[in-house]
Write an enzyme that holds these catalytic residues in place. Structure first.
Site, PDB file in Angstrom:
ATOM      1  N   SER A 170       6.302 -21.973   2.310  1.00  0.00           N
ATOM      2  CA  SER A 170       6.728 -21.130   0.989  1.00  0.00           C
ATOM      3  C   SER A 170       5.816 -21.456  -0.080  1.00  0.00           C
ATOM      4  CB  SER A 170       8.185 -21.719   0.791  1.00  0.00           C
ATOM      5  OG  SER A 170       8.960 -21.049   0.022  1.00  0.00           O
ATOM      6  N   LYS A 188       8.699 -15.078   0.228  1.00  0.00           N
ATOM      7  CA  LYS A 188       8.842 -16.732   0.148  1.00  0.00           C
ATOM      8  C   LYS A 188      10.363 -17.007   0.113  1.00  0.00           C
ATOM      9  CE  LYS A 188       4.644 -17.543   0.835  1.00  0.00           C
ATOM     10  NZ  LYS A 188       3.860 -18.098   2.077  1.00  0.00           N
TER      11      LYS A 188
HETATM   12  C1  HXC Z   1      -2.750  -3.674  -4.504  1.00  0.00           C
HETATM   13  C2  HXC Z   1      -3.191  -3.590  -2.441  1.00  0.00           C
HETATM   14  C3  HXC Z   1      -4.293  -4.699  -2.798  1.00  0.00           C
HETATM   15  C4  HXC Z   1      -4.203  -5.031  -4.022  1.00  0.00           C
HETATM   16  C5  HXC Z   1      -3.989  -4.393  -0.563  1.00  0.00           C
HETATM   17  N1  HXC Z   1      -3.368  -3.499  -1.162  1.00  0.00           N
HETATM   18  N2  HXC Z   1      -4.754  -5.036  -1.463  1.00  0.00           N
HETATM   19  N3  HXC Z   1      -2.524  -3.324  -3.400  1.00  0.00           N
HETATM   20  N4  HXC Z   1      -3.514  -4.485  -5.081  1.00  0.00           N
HETATM   21  N5  HXC Z   1      -5.261  -5.993  -4.515  1.00  0.00           N
HETATM   22  C6  HXC Z   1      -2.238  -2.458  -0.364  1.00  0.00           C
HETATM   23  C7  HXC Z   1      -3.259  -1.536   0.346  1.00  0.00           C
HETATM   24  O1  HXC Z   1      -3.889  -0.773  -0.408  1.00  0.00           O
HETATM   25  C8  HXC Z   1      -2.122  -0.922   1.295  1.00  0.00           C
HETATM   26  O2  HXC Z   1      -1.093  -0.144   0.686  1.00  0.00           O
HETATM   27  C9  HXC Z   1      -1.280  -2.120   1.542  1.00  0.00           C
HETATM   28  O3  HXC Z   1      -1.605  -3.500   0.722  1.00  0.00           O
HETATM   29  C10 HXC Z   1      -1.717  -2.807   3.023  1.00  0.00           C
HETATM   30  O4  HXC Z   1      -3.176  -3.102   2.849  1.00  0.00           O
HETATM   31  P1  HXC Z   1      -4.104  -3.110   4.104  1.00  0.00           P
HETATM   32  O5  HXC Z   1      -5.596  -3.687   3.823  1.00  0.00           O
HETATM   33  O6  HXC Z   1      -3.766  -1.790   4.749  1.00  0.00           O
HETATM   34  O7  HXC Z   1      -3.513  -4.225   4.856  1.00  0.00           O
HETATM   35  P2  HXC Z   1      -3.937  -5.355   5.820  1.00  0.00           P
HETATM   36  O8  HXC Z   1      -5.135  -4.982   6.440  1.00  0.00           O
HETATM   37  O9  HXC Z   1      -2.592  -5.546   6.648  1.00  0.00           O
HETATM   38  O10 HXC Z   1      -4.257  -6.814   4.994  1.00  0.00           O
HETATM   39  C11 HXC Z   1      -2.950  -7.420   4.459  1.00  0.00           C
HETATM   40  C12 HXC Z   1      -3.118  -8.068   3.099  1.00  0.00           C
HETATM   41  C13 HXC Z   1      -4.742  -8.744   3.104  1.00  0.00           C
HETATM   42  C14 HXC Z   1      -2.300  -8.990   2.773  1.00  0.00           C
HETATM   43  C15 HXC Z   1      -3.479  -6.951   2.057  1.00  0.00           C
HETATM   44  O11 HXC Z   1      -5.139  -9.093   1.659  1.00  0.00           O
HETATM   45  C16 HXC Z   1      -4.574  -9.558   4.257  1.00  0.00           C
HETATM   46  O12 HXC Z   1      -4.679  -9.535   5.296  1.00  0.00           O
HETATM   47  N6  HXC Z   1      -4.553 -10.999   3.714  1.00  0.00           N
HETATM   48  C17 HXC Z   1      -4.612 -12.416   4.381  1.00  0.00           C
HETATM   49  C18 HXC Z   1      -5.314 -13.465   3.943  1.00  0.00           C
HETATM   50  C19 HXC Z   1      -4.636 -13.779   2.702  1.00  0.00           C
HETATM   51  O13 HXC Z   1      -4.235 -12.992   2.009  1.00  0.00           O
HETATM   52  N7  HXC Z   1      -4.635 -15.259   2.287  1.00  0.00           N
HETATM   53  C20 HXC Z   1      -4.139 -15.465   1.044  1.00  0.00           C
HETATM   54  C21 HXC Z   1      -3.040 -16.246   1.466  1.00  0.00           C
HETATM   55  S1  HXC Z   1      -2.742 -17.021  -0.010  1.00  0.00           S
HETATM   56  P3  HXC Z   1      -1.392   1.748   0.802  1.00  0.00           P
HETATM   57  O14 HXC Z   1      -0.350   1.970   0.026  1.00  0.00           O
HETATM   58  O15 HXC Z   1      -2.832   1.904   0.332  1.00  0.00           O
HETATM   59  O16 HXC Z   1      -1.359   1.911   2.397  1.00  0.00           O
HETATM   60  C22 HXC Z   1      -0.759 -17.042  -0.141  1.00  0.00           C
HETATM   61  C23 HXC Z   1      -0.514 -18.222  -1.375  1.00  0.00           C
HETATM   62  C24 HXC Z   1      -1.085 -17.931  -2.501  1.00  0.00           C
HETATM   63  O17 HXC Z   1      -0.269 -16.579   0.257  1.00  0.00           O
HETATM   64  C25 HXC Z   1      -0.430 -19.144  -3.410  1.00  0.00           C
HETATM   65  C26 HXC Z   1      -1.240 -19.160  -4.549  1.00  0.00           C
HETATM   66  C27 HXC Z   1      -0.914 -20.438  -5.430  1.00  0.00           C
END
Ligand code: HXC
Length: 284
Positions: A170, A188
């Protein structure tokens, strides 16, 4: 070079407490997930790490196996938690190869920094799909095995052995609201709600389900994504009350606690591991 224990596990835990048990973890190759896995494997468990990248997942499995002689750690890549079928196949393979699933960590998550005005409906949905639906899919794919594990290891039992435990990942953003994190906050909050229902439905079978909510954890992808943004914890807060950022070891120790015999009566709750940082978050 192998990772020193002090980076993923404190010295208070007894070797072998998870012997003959198996951990199934999504996102297990990530910074927090690999520390959680290392800790469990160090203390006797075998593990199955699930991820999207084959190379990253398999390499992490090989590295983590080094923490204990005889440890069996397998990496199953090409699994997206948004696909129930691929998760189910991974859970079945884990049981075929390692014999059981006794503990589950739903650790896979997606995040990026974006204001609501910059979030397309699909962007919002992408995070809900990975975090919330992904956690639900993980529950569906593994719960039959956790029920079996709990039946083999009644809670509590004289041997002090445990099994049948689920931990989701979470966050604390939804306690206060968090700018630029509306998608993650909503995802979350739903995960916390989900854990309550799992606890009620599966508690009678001896299975426990809880969330762990990390704060700002140093050296993680999440922290890197927040850094240099308006959300950078180093610039936007007066600091964590306990006086330092969290470490991956803090989260691994909390996970071990919940899975251990000491966590027998913890069910349907969220363990916040953030040094009370959330009490100073929210407003800029
Ligand atoms: C706005 C965004 C964006 C951004 C992606 N999108 N990045 N919009 N600002 N920075 C949009 C895209 O344009 C698209 O919308 C939609 O999100 C999906 O993007 P895709 O790249 O097609 O999706 P996908 O390949 O499935 O990737 C999912 C993801 C990516 C979440 C966007 O970042 C990912 O796979 N992340 C996994 C790893 C990760 O994030 N780890 C961090 C976890 S940390 P449209 O409309 O254009 O189709 C965490 C805790 C944080 O969770 C706590 C901190 C203290």
């Amino acid at each position: 070079m192998s990772v020193p224990r002090s980076e993923y596990l404190s010295t208070v835990w007894k070797d072998g407490i998870f012997a003959n048990r198996v951990l199934f973890i999504t996102g297990g190759a990530g910074s927090i997930g690999s520390a959680q896995t290392r800790a469990m494997v160090h203390l006797g468990a075998d593990a199955c790490i699930i991820g999207r990248s084959v190379e990253k997942t398999e390499n992490a499995a090989k590295e983590i196996a080094k923490v204990r002689n005889g440890a069996r750690v397998i990496g199953i890549g090409n699994v997206d938690v948004r696909s129930y079928d691929s998760l189910k196949a991974a859970a079945d393979r884990c049981v075929t190869e390692l014999g059981s699933i006794d503990y589950v960590v739903a650790g896979a998550a997606g995040n990026f920094i974006a204001p609501i005005a910059g979030l397309s409906p699909n962007a919002f949905k992408a995070v809900i799909d990975i975090d919330t639906i992904g956690t639900f899919n993980t529950i569906k794919a593994t719960m039959p095995y956790l029920v079996e594990s709990a039946a083999r290891n009644p809670n509590p039992n004289d041997a002090g052995t445990t099994g049948g435990r689920f931990v989701s990942t979470s966050a604390t953003f939804h306690y206060t609201g968090m700018p630029l994190q509306s998608h993650v906050s909503a995802a979350k909050a739903a995960i916390d709600a989900l854990m309550g229902s799992v606890a009620l439905e599966y508690g009678p079978f001896g299975v426990t389900a809880n969330s762990i909510a990390p704060g700002a954890i140093e050296g993680t992808e999440g922290m890197e994504r927040l850094a240099s943004s308006k959300l950078d914890p180093k610039t936007r807060t007066k600091g964590v009350p306990i006086g330092r950022w969290g470490s991956v070891r803090d989260i691994a120790d909390a996970t071990v606690y919940v899975f251990s015999d000491a966590g027998n009566y913890i069910n349907g709750t969220t363990l916040v591991v953030d040094g009370a940082g959330w009490r100073r978050q929210g407003a800029a």
